[in-house]
Design a protein around this motif. Structure first.
Motif, PDB file in Angstrom:
ATOM      1  N   ARG A   1       0.936  -1.341  -0.118  1.00 15.27           N
ATOM      2  CA  ARG A   1       0.462   0.073   0.198  1.00 15.27           C
ATOM      3  C   ARG A   1       0.997   1.376   0.221  1.00 15.27           C
ATOM      4  N   VAL A   2      -0.083   2.745  -0.193  1.00 13.45           N
ATOM      5  CA  VAL A   2       1.393   3.262  -0.762  1.00 13.45           C
ATOM      6  C   VAL A   2      -0.002   4.439   0.058  1.00 13.45           C
TER       7      VAL A   2
ATOM      8  N   HIS B   1      -6.780   7.150  -3.112  1.00 14.80           N
ATOM      9  CA  HIS B   1      -6.234   5.898  -1.999  1.00 14.80           C
ATOM     10  C   HIS B   1      -5.930   4.941  -2.625  1.00 14.80           C
ATOM     11  N   ARG B   2      -6.154   4.846  -3.114  1.00 13.09           N
ATOM     12  CA  ARG B   2      -6.408   3.869  -4.217  1.00 13.09           C
ATOM     13  C   ARG B   2      -4.372   3.476  -5.129  1.00 13.09           C
ATOM     14  N   HIS B   3      -3.905   4.296  -4.779  1.00 15.69           N
ATOM     15  CA  HIS B   3      -2.048   3.818  -4.819  1.00 15.69           C
ATOM     16  C   HIS B   3      -1.631   2.478  -4.372  1.00 15.69           C
TER      17      HIS B   3
ATOM     18  N   GLN C   1       0.187   0.839  -9.294  1.00 15.74           N
ATOM     19  CA  GLN C   1      -0.811   2.313  -9.620  1.00 15.74           C
ATOM     20  C   GLN C   1      -0.731   3.725  -8.954  1.00 15.74           C
ATOM     21  N   LEU C   2      -0.820   4.506  -9.592  1.00 14.89           N
ATOM     22  CA  LEU C   2      -0.990   5.905  -9.137  1.00 14.89           C
ATOM     23  C   LEU C   2      -2.094   7.021  -9.304  1.00 14.89           C
TER      24      LEU C   2
ATOM     25  N   GLY D   1      -9.543   9.469 -12.015  1.00 14.33           N
ATOM     26  CA  GLY D   1      -8.943   8.047 -13.398  1.00 14.33           C
ATOM     27  C   GLY D   1      -7.077   7.225 -12.199  1.00 14.33           C
ATOM     28  N   MET D   2      -7.017   6.558 -13.179  1.00 10.15           N
ATOM     29  CA  MET D   2      -5.641   6.155 -12.591  1.00 10.15           C
ATOM     30  C   MET D   2      -4.665   5.656 -13.496  1.00 10.15           C
TER      31      MET D   2
END
Length: 98
Positions: free
Chosen positions: A8-9, A33-35, A64-65, A78-79
């Motif tokens: 998790r990032v 918060h999906r990094h 993914q960022l 988006g990501m």
């Protein structure tokens, strides 16, 4: 390498300018918060895992960022997904819209 273990990032803003651009007025709570590094991508659309241009092998998901705020949003919250080929040390990025 088929899969990198998942990490998790968490974003840590450095300074007031960075803190000022965090957050969304109307996006879902998880947006921003999906990094992550490794694991499997959480595609917003269909799986678009690329193949290496040199060896033709399916590339390994590296991370993914997520979008980080209304003013710095990737393709409508988006990501961007990053993939690598450990055979040829090539990298590719895929951008998907939320």
């Amino acid at each position: 390498m088929e899969e990198i273990p998942e990490f998790r990032v968490r974003l840590e803003p450095v300074g007031a300018d960075a803190r000022a651009v965090l957050g969304f007025a109307a996006a879902a709570d998880e947006v921003g918060h999906r990094h992550q590094l490794g694991g499997r991508p959480t595609w917003l659309q269909d799986d678009q895992t690329p193949t290496c241009r040199d060896c033709g092998e399916r590339m390994t998901f590296y991370g993914q960022l997520d979008s980080i705020g209304d003013d710095i949003s990737l393709a409508d919250v988006g990501m961007v997904y990053v993939f690598v080929c450990f055979n040829d040390f090539e990298a590719r990025a895929i951008l998907q819209s939320g």
